[in-house]
Scaffold this motif. Structure first.
Motif, PDB file in Angstrom:
ATOM      1  N   ALA A  43      10.113  46.748  79.676  1.00  0.00           N
ATOM      2  CA  ALA A  43      10.275  47.929  78.930  1.00  0.00           C
ATOM      3  C   ALA A  43       9.697  49.198  79.237  1.00  0.00           C
ATOM      4  N   ASP A  44      10.372  50.231  79.423  1.00  0.00           N
ATOM      5  CA  ASP A  44       9.955  51.462  80.034  1.00  0.00           C
ATOM      6  C   ASP A  44      10.017  52.388  78.527  1.00  0.00           C
ATOM      7  N   PRO A  45       8.965  52.575  78.093  1.00  0.00           N
ATOM      8  CA  PRO A  45       9.056  53.379  77.046  1.00  0.00           C
ATOM      9  C   PRO A  45       9.937  54.793  76.866  1.00  0.00           C
ATOM     10  N   ALA A  46      10.006  55.347  78.074  1.00  0.00           N
ATOM     11  CA  ALA A  46      10.733  56.594  78.377  1.00  0.00           C
ATOM     12  C   ALA A  46      12.195  56.383  78.373  1.00  0.00           C
ATOM     13  N   ALA A  47      12.456  55.236  78.847  1.00  0.00           N
ATOM     14  CA  ALA A  47      13.971  54.693  79.211  1.00  0.00           C
ATOM     15  C   ALA A  47      14.725  54.779  77.979  1.00  0.00           C
ATOM     16  N   PRO A  48      15.987  55.210  77.811  1.00  0.00           N
ATOM     17  CA  PRO A  48      16.871  55.140  76.687  1.00  0.00           C
ATOM     18  C   PRO A  48      16.906  53.731  76.183  1.00  0.00           C
ATOM     19  N   TYR A  49      17.028  53.760  74.810  1.00  0.00           N
ATOM     20  CA  TYR A  49      17.145  52.270  74.318  1.00  0.00           C
ATOM     21  C   TYR A  49      18.569  51.703  74.452  1.00  0.00           C
TER      22      TYR A  49
END
Ligand SMILES: Nc1ncnc2c1ncn2[C@@H]1O[C@H](COP(=O)(O)OP(=O)(O)OP(=O)(O)O)[C@@H](O)[C@H]1O
Length: 387
Positions: free
Chosen positions: A18-24
């Motif tokens: 999980a990359d918090p900045a990546a789009p969901y």
């Protein structure tokens, strides 16, 4: 050509870290065809975790098709969809992580409200007591604790839709999909439920996509609106961006109301409408280019009869955009007056302008009267027009 019209087998990958900045949710180069008819054309869209997104557009523009592709109810012909880093492009609906609410409440008529909400929870390995506790928590969340033992037919449309919502969020899905959830309800209930859904979505922080053809609903509820037309995305933006800075004439026309005039760019910063030149931004246009000039009725500013005078209190910001106009018709719409004006400088066309009740009183605006109105420079928008 990218639109090979067959389903591309896309391997389902494991979730990325999980990359918090990546789009969901990440939709890339998505196409959908029904036979020869292309319903979605090269759609790419990124949605952040926790966002409330509305797909908005006229009937047949493809918004339901796009929602159904995200849900796995209709597979796309080509393109990929990632949810939380996981490639879900070809997963069956049952393996995807979402709750959905349809326009028709789709509750089981033979089950009580409690049983309806419990339905999706019963196969999740929870104990009976845990299911019962979750059901009562959800009933409380949607404000219908007193109705658990009733059957759907004993509830109003708005109440049934709240139950459908409770059922959709019961298993705390990663994604909440709402397919015109308010369309079947009467206007007052719709507006009320709009606020409830928005508040609930904020509280839960669940990434949400709602399909609607109602621009007011989209403006009121969405963090960002995806405006669609004929299977393409015309513009993605916040409600204010979409309303204030429509990128295409379609968006300007579809969201809010517009006056539209054939126009021609005179030189940088100046455009000819009717019989005279007005100031406006002309970026991207060449001198002599044909355009459609757009101004919203609500953006037209009424001035006193002598606004031109050097020492006038309400002198317009752009004197060149101040015109004399005759009030042909006035219609009282409760919150404001809608007027129809004619102005020699605009030629034959009527200008629709909305004035506040206060302005009408203060400036003694009345049918048959002559007033001065300003078309603010920054509210006069230009779109290309074929000559
Ligand atoms: N199963 C199908 N077979 C053939 N054409 C379809 C099918 N489903 C949808 N379409 C067509 O695809 C286009 C997009 O349909 P879609 O239902 O996505 O539109 P929409 O924007 O949701 O419209 P509405 O607001 O009327 O529901 C329409 O022209 C529709 O006729």
């Amino acid at each position: 050509m990218r639109h090979a019209l067959s389903i591309e087998p896309t391997p389902t990958s494991l979730p990325r870290a999980a990359d918090p900045a990546a789009p969901y949710l990440e939709i890339t180069d998505l196409w959908k065809a029904y036979g020869d008819f292309v319903a979605l054309r090269d759609i790419s869209l990124s949605i952040a975790r926790g966002e409330f997104i509305c797909f908005l557009g006229p009937s047949g523009c493809g918004k339901t098709t796009l929602l159904r592709a995200v849900a796995g109810l209709d597979l796309q012909s080509q393109g990929t969809i990632l949810q939380g880093g996981r490639n879900i492009s070809t997963l069956p609906a049952s393996s995807r992580d979402y709750g959905i609410v349809f326009q028709s409440y789709a509750l089981f008529p033979n089950l009580t409200i409690e049983q309806n909400i419990a339905f999706g929870l019963e196969n999740t390995g929870r104990s009976k007591a845990a299911v019962a506790s979750r059901v009562s928590e959800l009933l409380e969340t949607v404000g219908l604790s007193a109705h658990g033992k009733k059957y759907p037919a004993q509830l109003s449309g708005g109440q049934q839709q709240r139950i459908a919502l409770a059922r959709a969020i019961a298993i705390s899905p990663g994604l909440l999909l709402l397919d015109e959830p308010l369309s079947a309800l009467d206007a007052k209930v719709r507006v009320h439920l709009r606020h409830e859904i928005k508040a609930l979505q904020r509280k839960l922080g669940v990434t949400t996509i709602m399909v609607t053809h109602d621009q007011e609903e989209a403006l009121a509820m969405a963090d960002r609106i995806v405006v669609m037309n004929h299977g393409i995305i015309e513009q993605v933006g916040s409600p204010t961006e979409i309303y204030r800075y429509p990128e295409t004439l379609f968006v300007a026309d579809f969201i809010g109301e517009t006056n539209q005039f054939p126009a021609r760019v005179v030189r940088g910063g100046e455009v000819e409408i009717g019989h005279s030149a007005f100031c406006c931004a002309t970026d991207g246009f060449a001198a002599g280019q044909a355009a459609t000039a757009v101004v919203r009725p609500v953006d037209i500013i009424p001035h006193g009869a002598h606004a031109h005078a050097v020492n006038a209190i309400d002198r317009p910001a752009t004197p060149q955009n101040l015109i004399d106009a005759e009030v042909r018709e006035m219609e009282f719409l409760g919150m404001f007056w809608r007027t129809r004006l004619t102005a020699p400088r605009l030629g034959e066309r009527t200008l629709v302008a909305d004035f506040s009740v206060n302005a009408v009183r203060r400036l003694s605006i009345e049918t048959g009267g002559v007033i001065q109105v300003e078309i603010p420079r920054e509210r006069l928008l230009l779109y290309p027009r074929s000559a």
